[in-house]
Design an enzyme around this catalytic site. Structure first.
Site, PDB file in Angstrom:
ATOM      1  N   ASP A  57       0.885  -1.159   0.000  1.00  0.00           N
ATOM      2  CA  ASP A  57       0.000   0.000   0.000  1.00  0.00           C
ATOM      3  C   ASP A  57       0.923   1.209   0.000  1.00  0.00           C
ATOM      4  O   ASP A  57       1.642   1.453   0.976  1.00  0.00           O
ATOM      5  CB  ASP A  57      -0.892  -0.016   1.245  1.00  0.00           C
ATOM      6  CG  ASP A  57      -1.813   1.200   1.336  1.00  0.00           C
ATOM      7  OD1 ASP A  57      -1.582   2.187   0.597  1.00  0.00           O
ATOM      8  OD2 ASP A  57      -2.740   1.176   2.156  1.00  0.00           O
ATOM      9  N   ASN A  86       3.255   2.755 -10.697  1.00  0.00           N
ATOM     10  CA  ASN A  86       2.009   2.687 -11.453  1.00  0.00           C
ATOM     11  C   ASN A  86       0.750   2.856 -10.621  1.00  0.00           C
ATOM     12  O   ASN A  86      -0.278   3.292 -11.138  1.00  0.00           O
ATOM     13  CB  ASN A  86       1.948   1.342 -12.199  1.00  0.00           C
ATOM     14  CG  ASN A  86       0.584   1.079 -12.802  1.00  0.00           C
ATOM     15  OD1 ASN A  86       0.206   1.685 -13.805  1.00  0.00           O
ATOM     16  ND2 ASN A  86      -0.178   0.186 -12.172  1.00  0.00           N
ATOM     17  N   TYR A 150      -7.602  14.843 -10.686  1.00  0.00           N
ATOM     18  CA  TYR A 150      -6.692  13.801 -11.171  1.00  0.00           C
ATOM     19  C   TYR A 150      -5.499  14.436 -11.875  1.00  0.00           C
ATOM     20  O   TYR A 150      -4.342  14.056 -11.643  1.00  0.00           O
ATOM     21  CB  TYR A 150      -7.454  12.877 -12.122  1.00  0.00           C
ATOM     22  CG  TYR A 150      -6.601  11.837 -12.810  1.00  0.00           C
ATOM     23  CD1 TYR A 150      -6.110  10.739 -12.113  1.00  0.00           C
ATOM     24  CD2 TYR A 150      -6.291  11.949 -14.160  1.00  0.00           C
ATOM     25  CE1 TYR A 150      -5.329   9.781 -12.741  1.00  0.00           C
ATOM     26  CE2 TYR A 150      -5.511  11.008 -14.798  1.00  0.00           C
ATOM     27  CZ  TYR A 150      -5.037   9.923 -14.087  1.00  0.00           C
ATOM     28  OH  TYR A 150      -4.256   8.984 -14.720  1.00  0.00           O
ATOM     29  N   ALA A 152      -4.239  17.336 -11.408  1.00  0.00           N
ATOM     30  CA  ALA A 152      -3.364  18.010 -10.444  1.00  0.00           C
ATOM     31  C   ALA A 152      -2.264  17.069  -9.959  1.00  0.00           C
ATOM     32  O   ALA A 152      -1.093  17.458  -9.848  1.00  0.00           O
ATOM     33  CB  ALA A 152      -4.187  18.526  -9.263  1.00  0.00           C
ATOM     34  N   LYS A 154      -1.195  14.366 -11.554  1.00  0.00           N
ATOM     35  CA  LYS A 154      -0.324  13.991 -12.672  1.00  0.00           C
ATOM     36  C   LYS A 154       0.596  15.139 -13.088  1.00  0.00           C
ATOM     37  O   LYS A 154       1.751  14.909 -13.450  1.00  0.00           O
ATOM     38  CB  LYS A 154      -1.172  13.514 -13.849  1.00  0.00           C
ATOM     39  CG  LYS A 154      -1.855  12.173 -13.609  1.00  0.00           C
ATOM     40  CD  LYS A 154      -0.839  11.080 -13.305  1.00  0.00           C
ATOM     41  CE  LYS A 154      -1.479   9.708 -13.174  1.00  0.00           C
ATOM     42  NZ  LYS A 154      -0.471   8.662 -12.855  1.00  0.00           N
TER      43      LYS A 154
END
Length: 283
Positions: A57, A86, A150, A152, A154
């Protein structure tokens, strides 16, 4: 590769989508893959030849410490060739109504967790002359309506990737960004579920402003899930980035990624705004 020459690769978020496809591709290439999953049932499904599931995690420091110890004390003394960063989530909703806890969770997983993985495995990578492979997104190049949270995360990873690459040049650690466009993965479907849950939190005024946008975001996510590039296509590019002696700093996956990343550099903001809203049928 024989067991004597075999190298380790860590892949986070390996239970589905790009992560799962990458673990399988790298195992077929002869690497011993430490496939990071969050649940024991996922571990049972992915274990196989050259694939060893490990519970990871990326928001839990203890599991990352255990991962680093597993790499350091590999019983065959195999070096760490690469870590594939990933694991991720997608929180998609209009900016004005996203609960701040959801924003924090997106950043916790999509940025802080990614950095935590890099920090945990940097000593092993420096010893082996390995490489960090960060899985970015077209969302890290252009922020579409409804995808800002999302994006932000990346966009932040683009900055971290570039800075890390420049910091590590003297020490031989290669840092690579993979930028997929629309890919058919479980993340699109999970993103739709999250979006529908958030939509139920909107006020009547927010519904009037954003119901159409929610529908457009859902339609876009469904299109990616239905007709996006196969995860195996991204996995092949990731494998290439890991195996090439002199890898590029960036790899694109899909024509949409290659095209839009170029357009963003040259188009005026308002023209790009109109194009994106037209693409999502918001005009």
């Amino acid at each position: 590769m024989s067991s004597k020459s075999q190298e380790l690769v860590v892949v986070t978020g390996a239970s589905s989508g790009i992560g799962r496809a990458t673990a399988k591709r790298l195992a077929a290439d002869g690497f011993h893959v430490l496939a990071g999953v969050r649940r024991q049932e996922d571990a049972s499904e992915i274990n196989g030849k050259n694939i060893e599931a490990v519970i990871v995690d990326i928001t839990n420091v203890d599991t990352l410490k255990a991962l680093a110890e597993r790499v350091e004390h590999d019983r065959l003394g195999r070096p760490l060739r690469a870590v594939v960063n990933n694991a991720g989530i997608a929180v998609n909703a209009p900016i004005e109504m996203v609960p701040l806890d959801e924003l924090r969770h997106q950043i916790e997983v999509g940025v802080i967790g990614q950095v935590a993985v890099i920090q945990a495995l940097t000593p092993a990578l420096l010893t082996s002359g390995g490489r960090v492979v960060n899985i970015g997104s077209l969302g890290g190049k252009v922020s579409m309506p409804g995808f800002g949270i999302y994006s932000a995360a990346k966009f932040a990873m683009e900055a971290i990737n570039d800075s890390l690459r420049r910091e590590m040049v003297p020490f031989g650690l290669k840092v690579i960004m993979i930028t997929p466009g629309g890919v058919s993965t479980g993340m699109s479907e999970k993103g739709i579920t999250t979006m529908e849950r958030l939509a139920r939190l909107m006020t009547p005024d927010q519904h009037r402003r954003h119901d159409r946008l929610f529908a457009a975001v859902k339609a876009q996510a469904e299109t990616w899930a239905r007709s996006g590039a196969r995860p195996e296509k991204a996995a092949a590019v990731i494998s290439r980035a890991i195996r090439e002696r002199r890898p590029s700093t960036r790899y694109m996956v899909g024509r949409d990624s290659a095209l839009l990343t170029r357009l963003v550099r040259f188009l005026p903001d308002r023209l790009l705004d109109r194009m994106l809203r037209s693409h999502m049928k918001l005009q």
